[in-house]
Design an enzyme around this catalytic site. Sequence first.
Site, PDB file in Angstrom:
ATOM      1  N   SER A 172       0.847  -1.191   0.000  1.00 31.08           N
ATOM      2  CA  SER A 172       0.000   0.000   0.000  1.00 31.08           C
ATOM      3  C   SER A 172       0.880   1.237   0.000  1.00 31.08           C
ATOM      4  O   SER A 172       1.793   1.362   0.824  1.00 31.08           O
ATOM      5  CB  SER A 172      -0.883   0.007   1.242  1.00 31.08           C
ATOM      6  OG  SER A 172      -1.445   1.288   1.420  1.00 31.08           O
TER       7      SER A 172
ATOM      8  N   ASP B 226      -4.909   3.217  -1.774  1.00 28.87           N
ATOM      9  CA  ASP B 226      -6.036   3.394  -0.867  1.00 28.87           C
ATOM     10  C   ASP B 226      -6.688   4.745  -1.096  1.00 28.87           C
ATOM     11  O   ASP B 226      -6.056   5.779  -0.916  1.00 28.87           O
ATOM     12  CB  ASP B 226      -5.559   3.308   0.585  1.00 28.87           C
ATOM     13  CG  ASP B 226      -5.201   1.897   0.991  1.00 28.87           C
ATOM     14  OD1 ASP B 226      -6.068   1.022   0.859  1.00 28.87           O
ATOM     15  OD2 ASP B 226      -4.065   1.671   1.448  1.00 28.87           O
TER      16      ASP B 226
ATOM     17  N   MET C  89      -9.602   7.250   0.146  1.00 29.76           N
ATOM     18  CA  MET C  89     -10.488   7.512   1.289  1.00 29.76           C
ATOM     19  C   MET C  89     -11.139   8.876   1.110  1.00 29.76           C
ATOM     20  O   MET C  89     -10.476   9.830   0.704  1.00 29.76           O
ATOM     21  CB  MET C  89      -9.693   7.488   2.589  1.00 29.76           C
ATOM     22  CG  MET C  89      -8.894   6.226   2.821  1.00 29.76           C
ATOM     23  SD  MET C  89      -8.014   6.330   4.394  1.00 29.76           S
ATOM     24  CE  MET C  89      -6.919   4.916   4.252  1.00 29.76           C
TER      25      MET C  89
ATOM     26  N   HIS D 121      -8.251   0.464  -3.927  1.00 31.15           N
ATOM     27  CA  HIS D 121      -9.139   0.081  -2.827  1.00 31.15           C
ATOM     28  C   HIS D 121      -9.958   1.309  -2.451  1.00 31.15           C
ATOM     29  O   HIS D 121      -9.437   2.259  -1.856  1.00 31.15           O
ATOM     30  CB  HIS D 121      -8.308  -0.417  -1.645  1.00 31.15           C
ATOM     31  CG  HIS D 121      -9.109  -0.753  -0.430  1.00 31.15           C
ATOM     32  ND1 HIS D 121      -8.539  -0.897   0.821  1.00 31.15           N
ATOM     33  CD2 HIS D 121     -10.443  -0.981  -0.255  1.00 31.15           C
ATOM     34  CE1 HIS D 121      -9.488  -1.184   1.699  1.00 31.15           C
ATOM     35  NE2 HIS D 121     -10.644  -1.237   1.075  1.00 31.15           N
TER      36      HIS D 121
ATOM     37  N   MET E 222     -12.338   3.159  -0.351  1.00 28.95           N
ATOM     38  CA  MET E 222     -13.024   3.291   0.937  1.00 28.95           C
ATOM     39  C   MET E 222     -13.838   4.579   0.864  1.00 28.95           C
ATOM     40  O   MET E 222     -13.511   5.589   1.497  1.00 28.95           O
ATOM     41  CB  MET E 222     -12.006   3.315   2.067  1.00 28.95           C
ATOM     42  CG  MET E 222     -11.352   1.960   2.286  1.00 28.95           C
ATOM     43  SD  MET E 222      -9.928   2.029   3.392  1.00 28.95           S
ATOM     44  CE  MET E 222      -8.639   2.374   2.195  1.00 28.95           C
TER      45      MET E 222
ATOM     46  N   MET F  89     -10.912  -7.100   5.499  1.00 27.71           N
ATOM     47  CA  MET F  89     -10.137  -6.099   6.243  1.00 27.71           C
ATOM     48  C   MET F  89      -9.723  -6.676   7.586  1.00 27.71           C
ATOM     49  O   MET F  89     -10.556  -7.181   8.344  1.00 27.71           O
ATOM     50  CB  MET F  89     -10.963  -4.823   6.457  1.00 27.71           C
ATOM     51  CG  MET F  89     -11.231  -4.012   5.209  1.00 27.71           C
ATOM     52  SD  MET F  89      -9.734  -3.393   4.379  1.00 27.71           S
ATOM     53  CE  MET F  89      -8.984  -2.390   5.683  1.00 27.71           C
TER      54      MET F  89
ATOM     55  N   GLY G 213      -9.310   2.910   7.391  1.00 29.22           N
ATOM     56  CA  GLY G 213      -9.221   4.346   7.578  1.00 29.22           C
ATOM     57  C   GLY G 213      -7.824   4.863   7.866  1.00 29.22           C
ATOM     58  O   GLY G 213      -7.479   5.953   7.450  1.00 29.22           O
ATOM     59  N   PHE G 214      -7.012   4.055   8.540  1.00 27.17           N
ATOM     60  CA  PHE G 214      -5.678   4.528   8.897  1.00 27.17           C
ATOM     61  C   PHE G 214      -4.652   3.413   8.745  1.00 27.17           C
ATOM     62  O   PHE G 214      -4.936   2.257   9.057  1.00 27.17           O
ATOM     63  CB  PHE G 214      -5.656   5.040  10.351  1.00 27.17           C
ATOM     64  CG  PHE G 214      -6.499   6.257  10.557  1.00 27.17           C
ATOM     65  CD1 PHE G 214      -5.967   7.526  10.356  1.00 27.17           C
ATOM     66  CD2 PHE G 214      -7.830   6.144  10.923  1.00 27.17           C
ATOM     67  CE1 PHE G 214      -6.750   8.657  10.530  1.00 27.17           C
ATOM     68  CE2 PHE G 214      -8.623   7.269  11.099  1.00 27.17           C
ATOM     69  CZ  PHE G 214      -8.079   8.536  10.894  1.00 27.17           C
TER      70      PHE G 214
ATOM     71  N   GLY H 286      -0.929   1.587   9.716  1.00 27.61           N
ATOM     72  CA  GLY H 286      -0.166   1.384  10.939  1.00 27.61           C
ATOM     73  C   GLY H 286      -0.921   0.732  12.084  1.00 27.61           C
ATOM     74  O   GLY H 286      -0.421   0.673  13.201  1.00 27.61           O
TER      75      GLY H 286
ATOM     76  N   ASP I  39      -5.909  -6.948   4.392  1.00 30.74           N
ATOM     77  CA  ASP I  39      -5.355  -5.604   4.425  1.00 30.74           C
ATOM     78  C   ASP I  39      -5.483  -5.067   5.835  1.00 30.74           C
ATOM     79  O   ASP I  39      -6.583  -4.973   6.372  1.00 30.74           O
ATOM     80  CB  ASP I  39      -6.145  -4.720   3.437  1.00 30.74           C
ATOM     81  CG  ASP I  39      -5.640  -3.279   3.385  1.00 30.74           C
ATOM     82  OD1 ASP I  39      -4.690  -2.950   4.115  1.00 30.74           O
ATOM     83  OD2 ASP I  39      -6.206  -2.494   2.614  1.00 30.74           O
TER      84      ASP I  39
ATOM     85  N   GLY J 216      -2.324  -4.262   9.110  1.00 32.38           N
ATOM     86  CA  GLY J 216      -1.424  -4.876  10.079  1.00 32.38           C
ATOM     87  C   GLY J 216      -0.674  -6.079   9.566  1.00 32.38           C
ATOM     88  O   GLY J 216      -0.196  -6.904  10.350  1.00 32.38           O
TER      89      GLY J 216
ATOM     90  N   GLY K 220       1.591  -2.129   4.123  1.00 33.55           N
ATOM     91  CA  GLY K 220       1.963  -0.727   3.943  1.00 33.55           C
ATOM     92  C   GLY K 220       3.166  -0.354   4.770  1.00 33.55           C
ATOM     93  O   GLY K 220       4.298  -0.317   4.284  1.00 33.55           O
TER      94      GLY K 220
END
Length: 220
Positions: A8, A33, A35, A64, A66, A135, A140-141, A143, A173, A175, A195
Amino acid sequence: MNATISPSILNCDIADLRGELEKISGADVAHVDVMDNHFVPNLSWGLPVAEAVVKTGILPVDAHLMIEDPDRWAPQYAEAGCQSVTFHAEAAQAPVRLARELRRIGSKVGLGLRPATDIAPFVDLLGEFDMILVMTVEPGFGGQSFLESMLPKIRRTRAAVNASGLEVSIQVDGGVSRSTIELAAEAGADNFVAGSAVFRADDALEEVEVLRRLASAHCH
């Protein structure tokens, strides 16, 4: 089975987009990604960035989305040349119609599921999609930590795909790293979005190869 590694670009240095893509040129696809600050509480980038990544020609693009109202916006990503476009089950008004429209334009189609969304309502529709995205964080974020509570859903999705006899990929997708990729692969995933693990590594290209090797040993 060979694992597909989809870094990502969410955590890349956007000021050096071409350089960052060259860093991951050994990957299978670039995961972009998108968003909109409505479907998820974050704003990333949209069609111009996806188009820019496509135009570099370095890697195929896996978009992707979102976003709210993918029925309206998703076809533009297919028209821009994205190899694959994933929209969310929770946001699409007419997912089958949208999937068929994306395929008509020439894109592969992914269906994204948030952590609380079950695969069960979509089992009979698997043939409409090329990929199911489970997911493994709340979208949304970047990390965030991998949700091991999603492993049973990955297993159920793999069992449904195997029972259908269809060629449908299962993407995870959120972690994904050296410490979690084997768990996801063992559960049945074959496409891995990473990512932070890639772009924060000392050598992104080497990290892609390590992740591919770890996942491929467990893909089935």
